[in-house]
Motif scaffolding. Structure first.
Motif, short mmCIF file in Angstrom:
data_model
loop_
_atom_site.label_atom_id
_atom_site.label_comp_id
_atom_site.label_asym_id
_atom_site.label_seq_id
_atom_site.Cartn_x
_atom_site.Cartn_y
_atom_site.Cartn_z
N SER A 33 0.83 -1.20 0.00
CA SER A 33 0.00 0.00 0.00
C SER A 33 0.86 1.24 0.00
CB SER A 33 -0.91 0.03 1.24
OG SER A 33 -1.75 -1.09 1.31
N VAL A 34 0.31 2.30 -0.57
CA VAL A 34 0.87 3.64 -0.40
C VAL A 34 -0.21 4.48 0.28
CG1 VAL A 34 2.44 3.52 -2.34
CG2 VAL A 34 0.11 4.35 -2.72
N ARG A 35 0.21 5.44 1.09
CA ARG A 35 -0.77 6.27 1.77
C ARG A 35 -0.25 7.71 1.87
NH1 ARG A 35 -0.88 4.03 8.02
NH2 ARG A 35 1.27 4.48 8.60
N VAL A 36 -1.18 8.64 1.73
CA VAL A 36 -0.86 10.06 1.84
C VAL A 36 -1.91 10.73 2.70
CG1 VAL A 36 0.33 10.20 -0.38
CG2 VAL A 36 -2.13 10.59 -0.28
N GLY A 37 -1.52 11.79 3.37
CA GLY A 37 -2.46 12.49 4.23
C GLY A 37 -1.81 13.62 4.97
N GLY A 38 -2.33 13.89 6.16
CA GLY A 38 -1.84 14.98 6.97
C GLY A 38 -1.55 14.55 8.38
N ALA A 39 -0.67 15.30 9.05
CA ALA A 39 -0.34 15.06 10.46
C ALA A 39 -0.50 16.37 11.21
CB ALA A 39 1.09 14.53 10.59
N ASP A 195 15.16 12.90 22.27
CA ASP A 195 16.11 13.17 23.35
C ASP A 195 15.59 14.32 24.22
OD1 ASP A 195 18.28 14.00 24.96
OD2 ASP A 195 19.73 13.30 23.48
N ASN A 196 15.38 14.06 25.49
CA ASN A 196 14.86 15.09 26.40
C ASN A 196 15.78 16.29 26.50
OD1 ASN A 196 14.23 16.46 29.02
ND2 ASN A 196 12.65 14.89 29.11
N ASP A 197 17.09 16.06 26.46
CA ASP A 197 18.04 17.16 26.57
C ASP A 197 17.94 18.13 25.40
OD1 ASP A 197 19.00 16.13 28.94
OD2 ASP A 197 20.65 15.03 27.99
N GLU A 198 17.58 17.63 24.22
CA GLU A 198 17.51 18.49 23.03
C GLU A 198 16.13 19.09 22.83
OE1 GLU A 198 18.87 16.24 19.68
OE2 GLU A 198 20.98 16.43 20.23
N PHE A 199 15.07 18.34 23.17
CA PHE A 199 13.72 18.79 22.85
C PHE A 199 12.84 19.05 24.07
CE2 PHE A 199 15.21 16.40 19.13
CZ PHE A 199 15.01 17.36 18.13
N GLY A 200 13.37 18.82 25.27
CA GLY A 200 12.61 19.11 26.47
C GLY A 200 11.49 18.15 26.76
N THR A 201 11.45 17.01 26.09
CA THR A 201 10.44 15.98 26.31
C THR A 201 11.00 14.66 25.83
OG1 THR A 201 8.15 15.32 25.81
CG2 THR A 201 9.38 16.38 24.05
N ASP A 202 10.38 13.57 26.25
CA ASP A 202 10.84 12.24 25.84
C ASP A 202 10.14 11.74 24.58
OD1 ASP A 202 12.68 11.86 27.96
OD2 ASP A 202 11.01 11.39 29.31
N ALA A 203 9.03 12.38 24.19
CA ALA A 203 8.27 11.89 23.05
C ALA A 203 7.44 13.02 22.44
CB ALA A 203 7.35 10.75 23.47
N ILE A 204 7.27 12.94 21.12
CA ILE A 204 6.38 13.83 20.37
C ILE A 204 5.16 13.01 19.96
CG2 ILE A 204 6.12 15.29 18.34
CD1 ILE A 204 8.14 16.40 20.29
N ASN A 205 3.96 13.51 20.27
CA ASN A 205 2.72 12.79 19.96
C ASN A 205 1.98 13.51 18.84
OD1 ASN A 205 2.25 10.73 22.42
ND2 ASN A 205 3.20 12.60 23.19
N VAL A 206 1.63 12.75 17.79
CA VAL A 206 1.04 13.36 16.60
C VAL A 206 -0.07 12.46 16.04
CG1 VAL A 206 1.47 14.09 14.22
CG2 VAL A 206 3.18 14.54 15.97
N PRO A 207 -1.30 12.95 15.91
CA PRO A 207 -2.33 12.21 15.17
C PRO A 207 -2.18 12.46 13.67
CG PRO A 207 -3.28 14.18 16.13
CD PRO A 207 -1.84 14.16 16.56
N SER A 208 -2.69 11.53 12.87
CA SER A 208 -2.64 11.67 11.42
C SER A 208 -3.92 11.12 10.80
CB SER A 208 -1.43 10.94 10.84
OG SER A 208 -1.58 9.54 10.96
N ALA A 209 -4.19 11.55 9.58
CA ALA A 209 -5.29 11.01 8.78
C ALA A 209 -4.72 10.66 7.41
CB ALA A 209 -6.42 12.03 8.67
N PHE A 210 -4.98 9.44 6.94
CA PHE A 210 -4.42 8.95 5.69
C PHE A 210 -5.51 8.46 4.74
CE2 PHE A 210 -0.48 8.09 8.23
CZ PHE A 210 0.40 8.81 7.46
N LEU A 211 -5.27 8.62 3.45
CA LEU A 211 -5.97 7.90 2.41
C LEU A 211 -5.00 6.86 1.88
CD1 LEU A 211 -8.53 7.74 0.60
CD2 LEU A 211 -7.37 9.32 -0.97
N ARG A 212 -5.43 5.58 1.89
CA ARG A 212 -4.51 4.49 1.56
C ARG A 212 -5.02 3.71 0.36
NH1 ARG A 212 -4.50 -0.81 2.66
NH2 ARG A 212 -6.17 -0.66 4.21
N LEU A 213 -4.11 3.42 -0.57
CA LEU A 213 -4.39 2.59 -1.73
C LEU A 213 -3.56 1.33 -1.63
CD1 LEU A 213 -5.64 2.17 -4.59
CD2 LEU A 213 -3.60 3.30 -5.50
#
Length: 217
Positions: A33-39, A195-213
């Motif tokens: 599959s290929v998928r495109v969308g937004g985050a 890396d917490n030292d570089e970004f001030g957090t241990d994780a980045i949380n992101v939802p996304s929506a995709f159209l997949r073929l």
């Protein structure tokens, strides 16, 4: 928008190809599959303070070990344009933007319900590795200048990256366009370890929506 237009051209091409297959040909147990969308940056970890919604895309391979369950891998890439913001420094403030991107590679599993129906809901989850990068550029604010040159050109003030874990989970709804070809919409939640030292957090949380073929073979 150009990427989305190319995606629909691909849908049309593959639909014509699959409908031209011999009658009675079965789809097969492999699917690519290929998928495109937004985050979409969120207030989790304050990522939406510096980033706008961006474009995402990727590829996925699944091996169906039963009618309901498939396992395989996927790779995705995300871009996040920076928001205009002010950075406070000891010698003055900067007008700045921080453009971000992330690349992930994950082992993935998908469980499909109602496989005998036209519309098939499914769950999917993945775990693997992520690389997150952010480049910040700034210009001295309110007529001030760089202290070393007394000029006001834009400069890169930070260029950070981090490699760590990735995880994702989501839901989707799939339907067949032909024996081989299917199309789906997906909603996912992604976690990029950083890396917490570089970004001030241990994780980045992101939802996304995709159209997949997808194409089975």
């Amino acid at each position: 928008m150009k990427a989305l237009g190319k995606f629909f051209v691909l849908v049309g091409f593959l639909s014509s190809w699959s409908l031209g297959a011999h009658a009675g040909m079965e789809g097969g147990s492999n699917q690519i599959s290929v998928r495109v969308g937004g985050a979409f940056p969120t207030s989790a970890n304050n990522f939406d303070d510096s980033a706008k919604a961006g474009v995402a895309g990727g590829v996925q391979y699944l091996r169906h070990i039963s009618d309901h369950l498939g396992i395989g891998f996927q790779a995705d890439y995300f871009t996040f344009p920076g928001k205009d913001r002010t950075i406070v420094l000891p010698n003055g403030n900067l007008d700045a933007t921080s453009d971000s991107n992330a690349a992930t590679a994950e082992l993935v599993g998908r469980y499909c319900f109602r496989v005998d129906k036209k519309m098939r809901p499914y769950l999917l989850a993945g775990v693997g590795a992520a690389r997150f990068a952010q480049e910040t550029k700034g210009t001295p604010k309110n007529g001030t200048t760089w202290t070393d040159t007394a000029t006001r050109e834009e400069r890169t003030v930070a260029d950070d990256s981090s490699a760590s874990f990735a995880a994702s989970f989501g839901v989707g709804l799939e339907t067949s366009l032909s024996t081989r070809l299917m199309i789906a919409i997906e909603a996912n939640w992604h976690v990029f370890g950083v890396d917490n030292d570089e970004f001030g957090t241990d994780a980045i949380n992101v939802p996304s929506a995709f159209l997949r073929l997808g194409c089975r073979f």
